[in-house]
Write a protein that holds these residues in place. Structure first.
Motif, PDB file in Angstrom:
ATOM      1  N   LEU A   1       8.855  13.790  50.554  1.00  0.00           N
ATOM      2  CA  LEU A   1       9.001  14.827  49.529  1.00  0.00           C
ATOM      3  C   LEU A   1       8.120  14.564  48.316  1.00  0.00           C
ATOM      4  CD1 LEU A   1      12.855  15.446  49.709  1.00  0.00           C
ATOM      5  CD2 LEU A   1      11.085  17.158  50.091  1.00  0.00           C
ATOM      6  N   GLY A   2       7.343  13.490  48.346  1.00  0.00           N
ATOM      7  CA  GLY A   2       6.482  13.169  47.218  1.00  0.00           C
ATOM      8  C   GLY A   2       7.180  12.414  46.109  1.00  0.00           C
ATOM      9  N   TRP A   3       8.394  11.933  46.350  1.00  0.00           N
ATOM     10  CA  TRP A   3       9.113  11.160  45.333  1.00  0.00           C
ATOM     11  C   TRP A   3       8.617   9.718  45.359  1.00  0.00           C
ATOM     12  CZ3 TRP A   3      14.779  12.600  47.070  1.00  0.00           C
ATOM     13  CH2 TRP A   3      14.934  13.990  46.972  1.00  0.00           C
ATOM     14  N   GLU A   4       8.381   9.154  44.185  1.00  0.00           N
ATOM     15  CA  GLU A   4       7.936   7.772  44.142  1.00  0.00           C
ATOM     16  C   GLU A   4       9.037   6.831  44.639  1.00  0.00           C
ATOM     17  OE1 GLU A   4       6.303   4.220  41.164  1.00  0.00           O
ATOM     18  OE2 GLU A   4       6.786   6.201  40.330  1.00  0.00           O
ATOM     19  N   ILE A   5       8.641   5.834  45.412  1.00  0.00           N
ATOM     20  CA  ILE A   5       9.557   4.800  45.883  1.00  0.00           C
ATOM     21  C   ILE A   5       9.428   3.608  44.945  1.00  0.00           C
ATOM     22  CG2 ILE A   5      10.109   3.237  47.786  1.00  0.00           C
ATOM     23  CD1 ILE A   5       8.963   5.454  49.657  1.00  0.00           C
ATOM     24  N   TYR A   6      10.493   3.354  44.178  1.00  0.00           N
ATOM     25  CA  TYR A   6      10.412   2.379  43.089  1.00  0.00           C
ATOM     26  C   TYR A   6      11.720   1.586  43.041  1.00  0.00           C
ATOM     27  CZ  TYR A   6       9.657   0.600  38.322  1.00  0.00           C
ATOM     28  OH  TYR A   6       9.485  -0.203  37.214  1.00  0.00           O
ATOM     29  N   PRO A   7      11.862   0.538  43.858  1.00  0.00           N
ATOM     30  CA  PRO A   7      13.117  -0.210  43.933  1.00  0.00           C
ATOM     31  C   PRO A   7      13.568  -0.810  42.601  1.00  0.00           C
ATOM     32  CG  PRO A   7      11.699  -0.745  45.792  1.00  0.00           C
ATOM     33  CD  PRO A   7      10.865   0.069  44.842  1.00  0.00           C
ATOM     34  N   GLN A   8      12.645  -1.250  41.766  1.00  0.00           N
ATOM     35  CA  GLN A   8      13.020  -1.871  40.504  1.00  0.00           C
ATOM     36  C   GLN A   8      13.807  -0.911  39.629  1.00  0.00           C
ATOM     37  OE1 GLN A   8      12.791  -5.055  39.604  1.00  0.00           O
ATOM     38  NE2 GLN A   8      13.830  -4.557  37.670  1.00  0.00           N
ATOM     39  N   GLY A   9      13.564   0.374  39.801  1.00  0.00           N
ATOM     40  CA  GLY A   9      14.309   1.358  39.020  1.00  0.00           C
ATOM     41  C   GLY A   9      15.801   1.306  39.284  1.00  0.00           C
ATOM     42  N   LEU A  10      16.194   1.044  40.523  1.00  0.00           N
ATOM     43  CA  LEU A  10      17.613   0.936  40.850  1.00  0.00           C
ATOM     44  C   LEU A  10      18.240  -0.250  40.128  1.00  0.00           C
ATOM     45  CD1 LEU A  10      20.057   1.876  42.416  1.00  0.00           C
ATOM     46  CD2 LEU A  10      19.193   0.669  44.433  1.00  0.00           C
ATOM     47  N   VAL A  11      17.491  -1.341  40.031  1.00  0.00           N
ATOM     48  CA  VAL A  11      17.968  -2.507  39.284  1.00  0.00           C
ATOM     49  C   VAL A  11      18.069  -2.186  37.798  1.00  0.00           C
ATOM     50  CG1 VAL A  11      17.418  -4.872  38.599  1.00  0.00           C
ATOM     51  CG2 VAL A  11      17.065  -4.130  40.967  1.00  0.00           C
ATOM     52  N   ASP A  12      17.070  -1.515  37.269  1.00  0.00           N
ATOM     53  CA  ASP A  12      17.040  -1.202  35.835  1.00  0.00           C
ATOM     54  C   ASP A  12      18.237  -0.340  35.429  1.00  0.00           C
ATOM     55  OD1 ASP A  12      14.703  -2.636  35.682  1.00  0.00           O
ATOM     56  OD2 ASP A  12      13.391  -0.865  35.648  1.00  0.00           O
ATOM     57  N   VAL A  13      18.511   0.716  36.186  1.00  0.00           N
ATOM     58  CA  VAL A  13      19.617   1.599  35.809  1.00  0.00           C
ATOM     59  C   VAL A  13      20.960   0.895  36.023  1.00  0.00           C
ATOM     60  CG1 VAL A  13      18.275   3.691  36.220  1.00  0.00           C
ATOM     61  CG2 VAL A  13      19.700   2.777  38.065  1.00  0.00           C
ATOM     62  N   SER A  14      21.056   0.047  37.059  1.00  0.00           N
ATOM     63  CA  SER A  14      22.302  -0.695  37.285  1.00  0.00           C
ATOM     64  C   SER A  14      22.563  -1.661  36.140  1.00  0.00           C
ATOM     65  CB  SER A  14      22.233  -1.455  38.611  1.00  0.00           C
ATOM     66  OG  SER A  14      22.112  -0.571  39.709  1.00  0.00           O
ATOM     67  N   ASN A  15      21.519  -2.361  35.699  1.00  0.00           N
ATOM     68  CA  ASN A  15      21.681  -3.293  34.580  1.00  0.00           C
ATOM     69  C   ASN A  15      22.101  -2.575  33.309  1.00  0.00           C
ATOM     70  OD1 ASN A  15      21.028  -5.560  36.080  1.00  0.00           O
ATOM     71  ND2 ASN A  15      18.862  -5.511  35.542  1.00  0.00           N
ATOM     72  N   ARG A  16      21.428  -1.463  33.022  1.00  0.00           N
ATOM     73  CA  ARG A  16      21.740  -0.735  31.788  1.00  0.00           C
ATOM     74  C   ARG A  16      23.178  -0.228  31.800  1.00  0.00           C
ATOM     75  NH1 ARG A  16      22.311   4.343  30.037  1.00  0.00           N
ATOM     76  NH2 ARG A  16      21.547   5.375  31.919  1.00  0.00           N
ATOM     77  N   LEU A  17      23.577   0.404  32.888  1.00  0.00           N
ATOM     78  CA  LEU A  17      24.902   1.023  32.933  1.00  0.00           C
ATOM     79  C   LEU A  17      26.012  -0.022  32.962  1.00  0.00           C
ATOM     80  CD1 LEU A  17      24.009   3.941  35.331  1.00  0.00           C
ATOM     81  CD2 LEU A  17      24.869   4.187  33.006  1.00  0.00           C
ATOM     82  N   SER A  18      25.823  -1.106  33.707  1.00  0.00           N
ATOM     83  CA  SER A  18      26.868  -2.133  33.742  1.00  0.00           C
ATOM     84  C   SER A  18      27.009  -2.812  32.381  1.00  0.00           C
ATOM     85  CB  SER A  18      26.561  -3.170  34.822  1.00  0.00           C
ATOM     86  OG  SER A  18      25.371  -3.884  34.532  1.00  0.00           O
ATOM     87  N   HIS A  19      25.876  -3.041  31.708  1.00  0.00           N
ATOM     88  CA  HIS A  19      25.924  -3.668  30.383  1.00  0.00           C
ATOM     89  C   HIS A  19      26.555  -2.734  29.355  1.00  0.00           C
ATOM     90  CE1 HIS A  19      24.687  -6.135  26.961  1.00  0.00           C
ATOM     91  NE2 HIS A  19      24.210  -5.040  26.405  1.00  0.00           N
ATOM     92  N   THR A  20      26.216  -1.445  29.423  1.00  0.00           N
ATOM     93  CA  THR A  20      26.718  -0.494  28.429  1.00  0.00           C
ATOM     94  C   THR A  20      28.200  -0.231  28.575  1.00  0.00           C
ATOM     95  OG1 THR A  20      24.548   0.586  28.349  1.00  0.00           O
ATOM     96  CG2 THR A  20      26.422   1.837  27.486  1.00  0.00           C
ATOM     97  N   TYR A  21      28.655  -0.077  29.815  1.00  0.00           N
ATOM     98  CA  TYR A  21      30.030   0.378  30.034  1.00  0.00           C
ATOM     99  C   TYR A  21      30.947  -0.703  30.596  1.00  0.00           C
ATOM    100  CZ  TYR A  21      27.853   4.855  29.145  1.00  0.00           C
ATOM    101  OH  TYR A  21      27.153   5.888  28.555  1.00  0.00           O
TER     102      TYR A  21
END
Length: 453
Positions: A303-323
């Motif tokens: 579908l032309g979506w970028e495959i970027y595994p580090q992004g999953l880590v980044d959002v997981s870190n941010r959300l777990s730290h915030t909440y």
């Protein structure tokens, strides 16, 4: 440097949505959409995978692959096909399917609203009207009464940001209107619906011998300036991150409504309205404005979506730290049709190894990831995209609908058996071809567009 063995300390399974797999459904917002000719390949929510009739075989195949968890959904249109008319037989059938999953050692996570609802609810304005939240809660109550005894883990609403923007801004899902007021009201009222459903589920099911957990599935993207030296790109990256991710999560998780959403009429006391954070993650966006963008020569899927595994880590870190809550990856997957044959895929195994390796490293550094649900089990009906885009670890013969396990299905089986990614697994399943290479700077739609799940 990749470690020789990547321990996987979290449970692994797949995710699905009833509207996308069951077939034989009563009239819904999506059946009308298909009837209007709005689906790319002309298909409809019937028969899709015919899971309604083949659920025993699908559950058996999940067990054979060793899956530990399964995110499924119940379909409101099936349960309440007419306003106030509940199909008890359908509810009992859902209970039977869930009991069978548990008997096979597969823990269920049940979603209550995954983009679909009855046509009568759509005609009443769906979530654009706050008074309609009571109709959703009545449905939730009926579901709890019939299957609450076999379900401990719940997702109230799937991807409200995607649901609202596709329906009322980009005309990529029903009702296909452009209405900023409807978009805002839908997000606000869905937050109210989640909060009140969260409270209702705990009120009805909490007990000394039960550990009830309730979340919502939050579609999260990583927004990065296309040109890091361009201030406009920086501005829109921050704006997109705020408007698409943070405004929504604060309303749903904390009951805090941004001025852009407005205050609901219902009395909502700020607090904590989730027991885990459900993350649906697929891609990173290269931002230069409000439209989707892809970095030049990035790895992309069909579908032309970028495959970027580090992004999953980044959002997981941010959300777990915030909440300060555990993380459930409630969806993560990729469109990969391979040669077009039911058993074929080009890069899904590499995708899974890359994302699970990244999550393994994150866990080693303290990120509390408890579960990983791959989207999806069997190639299914991908909303406006129809049946053309394939996300499953299991393929399906288009004529017989018989299931065919893909290499990625065996990959997950082997990872679960070994408790991690061994060098042998990595060598066996990492395809030599790699990902596709992106050449476009932008994709159709906007940063909110996500046409699949």
């Amino acid at each position: 440097m990749v470690r020789a063995f990547n321990d996987i300390p979290f449970s692994i399974g797949t995710a699905s949505a009833a509207m996308q797999i069951e077939g034989s459904l009563p009239a819904s917002n999506w059946s009308r959409w298909a009837d209007q000719g709005r689906v790319v390949d002309g298909t409809s929510p019937h028969p899709t995978t015919d899971h309604w009739n083949r659920w025993r075989d699908d559950n058996r195949l999940m067990q054979e692959l060793g899956l530990q968890i399964a995110r499924i959904s119940v379909e409101w249109a099936r349960i309440e096909p007419g306003r106030g008319e509940f199909d008890v037989v359908a509810l009992d059938r859902y209970a039977e399917e869930i009991e069978d999953l548990k008997a096979r050692g597969i823990a269920p996570l049940v979603t209550l609203h995954h983009f679909g609802h009855p046509l009568w609810f759509e005609d009443l304005g769906a979530f654009t009207r706050e008074e309609n939240v009571t109709l959703f809660l009545r449905y939730v109550t009926k579901v709890i009464q019939h299957i609450g005894h076999v379900v401990d883990d719940w997702v109230t609403i799937n991807e409200p940001n995607v649901f609202a923007t596709q329906a009322y801004l980009f005309r990529e899902s029903p009702p296909g209107k452009i209405s900023w007021p409807s978009l805002i009201r839908t997000l606000r009222n869905m937050a109210v619906a989640h909060i009140q459903a969260y409270q209702l589920i705990h009120q009805q099911l909490d007990g000394a011998d039960r550990n009830i957990k309730v979340a919502f599935a939050h579609h999260v993207r990583v927004f990065t300036p296309l040109n890091r030296k361009n201030p406009v790109h920086h501005f829109f990256s921050k704006f997109n991150e705020w408007s698409f991710n943070r405004v929504v999560e604060k309303a749903f998780l904390l009951g805090k409504f941004s001025p852009i959403l407005g205050r609901p009429r219902s009395a909502i006391t700020p607090g904590h309205y989730a027991d885990a954070i459900g993350i649906n993650y697929y891609s990173r966006i290269a931002v230069k404005g409000l439209s989707d963008g892809t970095f030049p020569n990035a790895d992309v899927n069909d579908l032309g979506w970028e495959i970027y595994p580090q992004g999953l880590v980044d959002v997981s870190n941010r959300l777990s730290h915030t909440y300060q809550l555990p993380i459930w990856i409630t969806e993560n997957g990729t469109a990969d049709s391979g040669t077009g044959q039911p058993e074929s895929e080009s890069f899904r195994c590499r995708f899974l190894i890359d994302h699970l390796t990244a999550l393994s490293a994150a866990c080693a550094h303290g990120t509390p990831i408890d579960r990983y649900y791959h989207w999806c089990f069997v190639d299914n009906w991908e909303w406006t995209e129809g049946m053309a885009q394939r996300f499953g670890i299991v393929g399906m013969d288009p004529k017989t609908l018989n299931r065919v396990v893909k290499p990625s299905g065996y990959l997950l089986r082997d990872i679960i058996r070994q408790g991690g990614i061994t060098p042998e697994i990595r060598k066996k399943y990492t395809e030599p071809g790699g990902y596709r290479r992106g050449v476009k700077l932008s994709q159709p739609g906007s940063h909110h567009r996500k046409p699949r799940a």
